[in-house]
Scaffold this motif. Structure first.
Motif, PDB file in Angstrom:
ATOM      1  N   ASP A  21       0.814  -1.208   0.000  1.00  0.00           N
ATOM      2  CA  ASP A  21       0.000   0.000   0.000  1.00  0.00           C
ATOM      3  C   ASP A  21       0.853   1.266   0.000  1.00  0.00           C
ATOM      4  OD1 ASP A  21      -2.694   0.688  -0.248  1.00  0.00           O
ATOM      5  OD2 ASP A  21      -2.983   1.005   1.887  1.00  0.00           O
ATOM      6  N   GLN A  25       2.553   0.707  -4.506  1.00  0.00           N
ATOM      7  CA  GLN A  25       1.607   1.616  -5.154  1.00  0.00           C
ATOM      8  C   GLN A  25       2.362   2.772  -5.814  1.00  0.00           C
ATOM      9  OE1 GLN A  25      -2.531   3.800  -4.017  1.00  0.00           O
ATOM     10  NE2 GLN A  25      -1.091   3.579  -2.361  1.00  0.00           N
ATOM     11  N   LYS A  33      -6.625   7.112  -7.863  1.00  0.00           N
ATOM     12  CA  LYS A  33      -7.558   6.023  -7.554  1.00  0.00           C
ATOM     13  C   LYS A  33      -8.923   6.468  -7.054  1.00  0.00           C
ATOM     14  CE  LYS A  33      -5.501   5.266  -3.003  1.00  0.00           C
ATOM     15  NZ  LYS A  33      -4.633   4.370  -2.247  1.00  0.00           N
ATOM     16  N   CYS A  44      -7.391   2.708  -9.540  1.00  0.00           N
ATOM     17  CA  CYS A  44      -7.651   1.931  -8.334  1.00  0.00           C
ATOM     18  C   CYS A  44      -7.496   0.435  -8.613  1.00  0.00           C
ATOM     19  CB  CYS A  44      -9.041   2.243  -7.791  1.00  0.00           C
ATOM     20  SG  CYS A  44      -9.307   1.640  -6.109  1.00  0.00           S
ATOM     21  N   HIS A  47      -3.865  -0.435  -8.748  1.00  0.00           N
ATOM     22  CA  HIS A  47      -3.316  -0.475  -7.394  1.00  0.00           C
ATOM     23  C   HIS A  47      -3.708  -1.769  -6.693  1.00  0.00           C
ATOM     24  CE1 HIS A  47      -2.542   0.208  -3.226  1.00  0.00           C
ATOM     25  NE2 HIS A  47      -3.815   0.433  -2.937  1.00  0.00           N
ATOM     26  N   HIS A  86     -10.680  -3.657  -0.428  1.00  0.00           N
ATOM     27  CA  HIS A  86      -9.649  -2.632  -0.605  1.00  0.00           C
ATOM     28  C   HIS A  86     -10.055  -1.668  -1.723  1.00  0.00           C
ATOM     29  CE1 HIS A  86      -5.498  -1.410   0.407  1.00  0.00           C
ATOM     30  NE2 HIS A  86      -5.626  -0.780  -0.737  1.00  0.00           N
ATOM     31  N   ASP A  90     -10.637   2.346  -1.259  1.00  0.00           N
ATOM     32  CA  ASP A  90      -9.726   3.255  -1.947  1.00  0.00           C
ATOM     33  C   ASP A  90     -10.405   4.127  -3.001  1.00  0.00           C
ATOM     34  OD1 ASP A  90      -7.733   2.389  -0.310  1.00  0.00           O
ATOM     35  OD2 ASP A  90      -6.356   1.851  -1.919  1.00  0.00           O
ATOM     36  N   ARG A  92     -12.673   5.911  -2.134  1.00  0.00           N
ATOM     37  CA  ARG A  92     -12.864   6.970  -1.135  1.00  0.00           C
ATOM     38  C   ARG A  92     -14.326   7.299  -0.848  1.00  0.00           C
ATOM     39  NH1 ARG A  92      -7.815   9.053  -2.330  1.00  0.00           N
ATOM     40  NH2 ARG A  92      -6.357   7.850  -1.091  1.00  0.00           N
ATOM     41  N   TYR A 128      -7.036   8.726   6.482  1.00  0.00           N
ATOM     42  CA  TYR A 128      -5.995   7.700   6.407  1.00  0.00           C
ATOM     43  C   TYR A 128      -6.144   6.680   7.541  1.00  0.00           C
ATOM     44  CZ  TYR A 128      -1.485   5.403   6.292  1.00  0.00           C
ATOM     45  OH  TYR A 128      -0.498   4.453   6.254  1.00  0.00           O
ATOM     46  N   ASP A 131      -9.112   4.525   6.755  1.00  0.00           N
ATOM     47  CA  ASP A 131      -8.763   3.688   5.608  1.00  0.00           C
ATOM     48  C   ASP A 131      -7.914   2.493   6.046  1.00  0.00           C
ATOM     49  OD1 ASP A 131      -8.147   3.433   2.479  1.00  0.00           O
ATOM     50  OD2 ASP A 131      -6.208   3.405   3.504  1.00  0.00           O
ATOM     51  N   HIS A 135      -8.778  -1.589   6.150  1.00  0.00           N
ATOM     52  CA  HIS A 135      -7.989  -2.601   5.459  1.00  0.00           C
ATOM     53  C   HIS A 135      -7.541  -3.709   6.419  1.00  0.00           C
ATOM     54  CE1 HIS A 135      -8.153  -0.223   1.918  1.00  0.00           C
ATOM     55  NE2 HIS A 135      -7.144   0.591   2.198  1.00  0.00           N
TER      56      HIS A 135
END
Length: 149
Positions: A21, A25, A33, A44, A47, A86, A90, A92, A128, A131, A135
């Motif tokens: 990640d 990436q 993404k 995305c 990734h 994921h 990602d 968002r 973050y 996120d 994950h």
């Protein structure tokens, strides 16, 4: 299910996640993404593909260098579940929506660049943190699936 298999698979997935990640990436993937339309979807997907390959390599190394075994179908299901979760995070918008619904919207926006600027007052943001915790929770679920196979 073996607790040792679960623990080892989770550790391999977690190590590969943090490496993939952040190191695997690309800058383009990281910046693109969450963009709308096909450019964002493709960034995305690229990734998630490289991240999933990194995780598969980590699990393969675990299996080669230890006496652990996992059922191939369970590995496939676990990796697909992790990859789908994921991708959703990602992009968002789904994670931002979920944060709003459960009352974490203000935390999600914590540390975001000020409106009209590209600055970030610091590296850590609420988005973050949410996120990464999302994950890791799905890594736990994937490891349970893989170890149970």
């Amino acid at each position: 299910m073996s607790a040792a298999t679960f623990a080892a698979v989770f550790a391999a997935l977690y190590a590969a996640h943090t490496f993939g990640d952040h190191w695997v990436q690309t800058h383009h993937q990281a910046c693109g993404k969450a963009a709308s339309g096909w450019p964002g979807r493709l960034a995305c997907a690229r990734h998630v593909a490289t991240l999933t390959a990194t995780k598969l390599l980590a699990v393969a190394a675990l299996l080669v260098f230890t006496d652990l075994t996992v059922h191939p179908a369970a590995l496939a299901v676990g990796v697909v579940v992790d990859a789908a979760s994921h991708y959703a995070a990602d992009r968002r918008r789904p994670l931002a929506w979920l944060a709003e619904v459960i009352g974490k919207g203000e935390f999600f926006r914590f540390g975001a660049p000020r409106p009209g600027t590209g600055d970030a007052p610091h590296l850590g943001t609420g988005a973050y943190a949410l996120d990464q915790s999302w994950h890791v929770a799905w890594l736990f679920i994937a490891a349970l699936i893989i170890a149970a196979g």
